[in-house]
Motif scaffolding. Structure first.
Motif, PDB file in Angstrom:
ATOM      1  N   LEU A 193      -3.536 -13.878   7.527  1.00 15.52           N
ATOM      2  CA  LEU A 193      -3.712 -12.433   7.684  1.00 15.52           C
ATOM      3  C   LEU A 193      -2.401 -11.684   7.442  1.00 15.52           C
ATOM      4  CD1 LEU A 193      -6.081 -11.994  10.769  1.00 15.52           C
ATOM      5  CD2 LEU A 193      -6.569 -11.476   8.372  1.00 15.52           C
ATOM      6  N   LEU A 194      -1.315 -12.235   7.962  1.00 16.99           N
ATOM      7  CA  LEU A 194      -0.005 -11.611   7.783  1.00 16.99           C
ATOM      8  C   LEU A 194       0.362 -11.549   6.300  1.00 16.99           C
ATOM      9  CD1 LEU A 194       2.561 -10.451   9.100  1.00 16.99           C
ATOM     10  CD2 LEU A 194       3.448 -12.792   9.224  1.00 16.99           C
ATOM     11  N   ALA A 195       0.119 -12.634   5.582  1.00 17.20           N
ATOM     12  CA  ALA A 195       0.416 -12.668   4.146  1.00 17.20           C
ATOM     13  C   ALA A 195      -0.468 -11.676   3.391  1.00 17.20           C
ATOM     14  CB  ALA A 195       0.218 -14.082   3.602  1.00 17.20           C
ATOM     15  N   TYR A 196      -1.720 -11.551   3.825  1.00 16.62           N
ATOM     16  CA  TYR A 196      -2.640 -10.612   3.173  1.00 16.62           C
ATOM     17  C   TYR A 196      -2.185  -9.171   3.387  1.00 16.62           C
ATOM     18  CZ  TYR A 196      -6.887  -8.106   1.936  1.00 16.62           C
ATOM     19  OH  TYR A 196      -7.781  -7.231   1.362  1.00 16.62           O
ATOM     20  N   VAL A 197      -1.798  -8.855   4.619  1.00 14.26           N
ATOM     21  CA  VAL A 197      -1.301  -7.500   4.921  1.00 14.26           C
ATOM     22  C   VAL A 197      -0.045  -7.214   4.106  1.00 14.26           C
ATOM     23  CG1 VAL A 197      -0.281  -6.034   6.705  1.00 14.26           C
ATOM     24  CG2 VAL A 197      -2.316  -7.400   7.219  1.00 14.26           C
ATOM     25  N   LEU A 198       0.851  -8.202   4.012  1.00 13.22           N
ATOM     26  CA  LEU A 198       2.064  -8.046   3.209  1.00 13.22           C
ATOM     27  C   LEU A 198       1.703  -7.763   1.752  1.00 13.22           C
ATOM     28  CD1 LEU A 198       5.123  -8.195   2.796  1.00 13.22           C
ATOM     29  CD2 LEU A 198       4.890 -10.687   2.559  1.00 13.22           C
ATOM     30  N   ALA A 199       0.688  -8.469   1.246  1.00 12.71           N
ATOM     31  CA  ALA A 199       0.255  -8.264  -0.136  1.00 12.71           C
ATOM     32  C   ALA A 199      -0.224  -6.833  -0.355  1.00 12.71           C
ATOM     33  CB  ALA A 199      -0.861  -9.251  -0.484  1.00 12.71           C
ATOM     34  N   LYS A 200      -0.979  -6.296   0.601  1.00 12.71           N
ATOM     35  CA  LYS A 200      -1.480  -4.925   0.471  1.00 12.71           C
ATOM     36  C   LYS A 200      -0.333  -3.911   0.540  1.00 12.71           C
ATOM     37  CE  LYS A 200      -5.133  -4.231  -0.116  1.00 12.71           C
ATOM     38  NZ  LYS A 200      -5.891  -4.319  -1.395  1.00 12.71           N
ATOM     39  N   VAL A 201       0.660  -4.186   1.378  1.00 10.82           N
ATOM     40  CA  VAL A 201       1.825  -3.293   1.473  1.00 10.82           C
ATOM     41  C   VAL A 201       2.603  -3.301   0.160  1.00 10.82           C
ATOM     42  CG1 VAL A 201       4.050  -2.925   2.598  1.00 10.82           C
ATOM     43  CG2 VAL A 201       2.043  -3.477   3.979  1.00 10.82           C
ATOM     44  N   LEU A 202       2.838  -4.486  -0.383  1.00 10.01           N
ATOM     45  CA  LEU A 202       3.559  -4.611  -1.652  1.00 10.01           C
ATOM     46  C   LEU A 202       2.812  -3.888  -2.773  1.00 10.01           C
ATOM     47  CD1 LEU A 202       4.589  -8.371  -1.379  1.00 10.01           C
ATOM     48  CD2 LEU A 202       6.141  -6.405  -1.326  1.00 10.01           C
ATOM     49  N   GLU A 203       1.495  -4.009  -2.764  1.00 14.96           N
ATOM     50  CA  GLU A 203       0.676  -3.321  -3.766  1.00 14.96           C
ATOM     51  C   GLU A 203       0.825  -1.810  -3.655  1.00 14.96           C
ATOM     52  OE1 GLU A 203      -3.953  -3.601  -5.250  1.00 14.96           O
ATOM     53  OE2 GLU A 203      -3.562  -3.546  -3.094  1.00 14.96           O
ATOM     54  N   SER A 204       0.868  -1.312  -2.431  1.00 12.99           N
ATOM     55  CA  SER A 204       0.961   0.132  -2.192  1.00 12.99           C
ATOM     56  C   SER A 204       2.295   0.716  -2.648  1.00 12.99           C
ATOM     57  CB  SER A 204       0.760   0.430  -0.703  1.00 12.99           C
ATOM     58  OG  SER A 204      -0.526   0.011  -0.276  1.00 12.99           O
ATOM     59  N   PHE A 205       3.342  -0.127  -2.634  1.00 16.56           N
ATOM     60  CA  PHE A 205       4.678   0.347  -3.028  1.00 16.56           C
ATOM     61  C   PHE A 205       5.098  -0.267  -4.365  1.00 16.56           C
ATOM     62  CE2 PHE A 205       4.513   1.007   1.540  1.00 16.56           C
ATOM     63  CZ  PHE A 205       5.082   2.273   1.674  1.00 16.56           C
ATOM     64  N   ASP A 206       4.153  -0.359  -5.254  1.00 17.58           N
ATOM     65  CA  ASP A 206       4.367  -0.960  -6.570  1.00 17.58           C
ATOM     66  C   ASP A 206       5.554  -0.329  -7.301  1.00 17.58           C
ATOM     67  OD1 ASP A 206       3.871  -2.508  -8.864  1.00 17.58           O
ATOM     68  OD2 ASP A 206       2.573  -0.963  -9.711  1.00 17.58           O
ATOM     69  N   ILE A 207       5.514   0.969  -7.474  1.00 22.26           N
ATOM     70  CA  ILE A 207       6.552   1.671  -8.234  1.00 22.26           C
ATOM     71  C   ILE A 207       7.893   1.653  -7.502  1.00 22.26           C
ATOM     72  CG2 ILE A 207       7.264   3.912  -9.168  1.00 22.26           C
ATOM     73  CD1 ILE A 207       4.300   4.531  -9.609  1.00 22.26           C
ATOM     74  N   GLN A 208       7.862   1.915  -6.199  1.00 20.32           N
ATOM     75  CA  GLN A 208       9.100   1.988  -5.426  1.00 20.32           C
ATOM     76  C   GLN A 208       9.858   0.662  -5.460  1.00 20.32           C
ATOM     77  OE1 GLN A 208       6.115   3.027  -4.582  1.00 20.32           O
ATOM     78  NE2 GLN A 208       6.153   4.884  -3.316  1.00 20.32           N
ATOM     79  N   ILE A 209       9.127  -0.442  -5.319  1.00 25.07           N
ATOM     80  CA  ILE A 209       9.757  -1.767  -5.346  1.00 25.07           C
ATOM     81  C   ILE A 209      10.309  -2.067  -6.734  1.00 25.07           C
ATOM     82  CG2 ILE A 209       9.300  -4.250  -5.162  1.00 25.07           C
ATOM     83  CD1 ILE A 209       7.299  -3.558  -2.914  1.00 25.07           C
ATOM     84  N   TYR A 210       9.577  -1.648  -7.754  1.00 29.81           N
ATOM     85  CA  TYR A 210      10.026  -1.866  -9.135  1.00 29.81           C
ATOM     86  C   TYR A 210      11.363  -1.172  -9.386  1.00 29.81           C
ATOM     87  CZ  TYR A 210       9.516  -2.479 -14.200  1.00 29.81           C
ATOM     88  OH  TYR A 210       9.693  -2.849 -15.507  1.00 29.81           O
ATOM     89  N   LYS A 211      11.501   0.037  -8.845  1.00 34.59           N
ATOM     90  CA  LYS A 211      12.755   0.782  -9.000  1.00 34.59           C
ATOM     91  C   LYS A 211      13.876   0.151  -8.173  1.00 34.59           C
ATOM     92  CE  LYS A 211      10.611   5.246 -10.059  1.00 34.59           C
ATOM     93  NZ  LYS A 211      10.387   6.640  -9.586  1.00 34.59           N
ATOM     94  N   LYS A 212      13.538  -0.292  -6.942  1.00 28.86           N
ATOM     95  CA  LYS A 212      14.539  -0.890  -6.052  1.00 28.86           C
ATOM     96  C   LYS A 212      15.091  -2.196  -6.612  1.00 28.86           C
ATOM     97  CE  LYS A 212      14.866   1.922  -2.470  1.00 28.86           C
ATOM     98  NZ  LYS A 212      16.167   2.524  -2.060  1.00 28.86           N
TER      99      LYS A 212
END
Length: 250
Positions: A193-212
């Motif tokens: 569940l923790l990994a799944y939640v992390l996956a959804k968070v990463l998906e939500s910040f797709d652009i921001q993480i790409y820039k970072k």
């Protein structure tokens, strides 16, 4: 306690379905297909979002091989098999979708994921509530999951697909919190569940993480790795489960 838990789970599911019926239809946001990372390498469009699906194929194959060779006579063997069938084909379906992102290819991403979601819910019920019900529920859950995707295709309405994606998460949390069965196994499912939640968070910040990351990796690519970790944790669970069953059979 297990009968009470079963009633609680059923009540939550019924309430959720009723609520969804009163929500306005939800169409597919076309902006969903606009991912941050569009790098083309080796003649592969959206290379990193495509190739990051390889772990699903590998883990899915590992799980299918392990399950097919083990768990003889175990009630939830088919549930395990269908979970890894979904994971295996998610690798191909998701790769195809990310190579050419649009509603038509998204179908082949969502169908196998739905098989894994619904199989996983039946496994949770089987492991922590009632194994017989978990086994019998599998074909019904799979049918409901597949129909939710079909409904989206025909009516362009995501309500029921979103229901079968997020309702199981709520039910799983309730079951893990209240069930007294198999306490030693719960850690695997909390990690999943923790990994799944992390996956959804990463998906939500797709652009921001790409820039970072200076356009090295996007949130969506990392989402695939996080989701693959969830599958790998489940593989670890069935490996441990198989060892226990073999030990108990001696």
């Amino acid at each position: 306690m297990q009968k009470v838990l079963f009633k609680i789970v059923c009540s939550i599911a019924i309430i959720a379905v009723v609520v969804v019926l009163f929500i306005q239809p939800i169409s597919q946001n076309q902006g969903y297909h606009n991912f941050a990372d569009k790098v083309n390498l080796f003649c592969v469009t959206n290379f990193w979002n495509v190739i990051s699906n390889l772990p699903f194929v590998i883990i899915g194959f590992m799980g299918l091989w392990k399950t097919s060779k083990s768990f003889q006579g175990y009630a939830l063997k088919n549930n395990f098999l269908f979970f890894f069938v979904g994971i295996f084909f998610t690798g191909f379906g998701s790769a195809w979708y990310h190579y050419n992102p649009n509603d038509a290819t998204l179908v082949w991403d969502r169908l196998p994921m739905t098989i894994s979601f619904m199989s996983f819910l039946s496994i949770i019920i089987g492991e922590f509530v009632d194994s017989d019900f978990g086994k019998k529920a599998l074909p019904w859950f799979l049918s409901i999951g597949i129909l939710s995707v079909v409904y989206w295709i025909i009516f362009h309405d995501l309500r029921f697909y979103l229901l079968i994606q997020f309702l199981p998460i709520l039910l799983i949390i309730v079951i893990l919190l209240l069930s007294k069965n198999n306490p030693a196994s719960k850690k695997y499912f909390w990690l999943i569940l923790l990994a799944y939640v992390l996956a959804k968070v990463l998906e939500s910040f797709d652009i921001q993480i790409y820039k970072k990351t200076n356009e090295l990796l996007s949130g969506h690519t990392l989402k695939h790795f996080a989701a693959a970790i969830a599958s790998l944790v489940f593989y670890s669970f069935i490996s441990k489960k198989n060892q226990i069953l073999i030990k108990n059979a001696r």
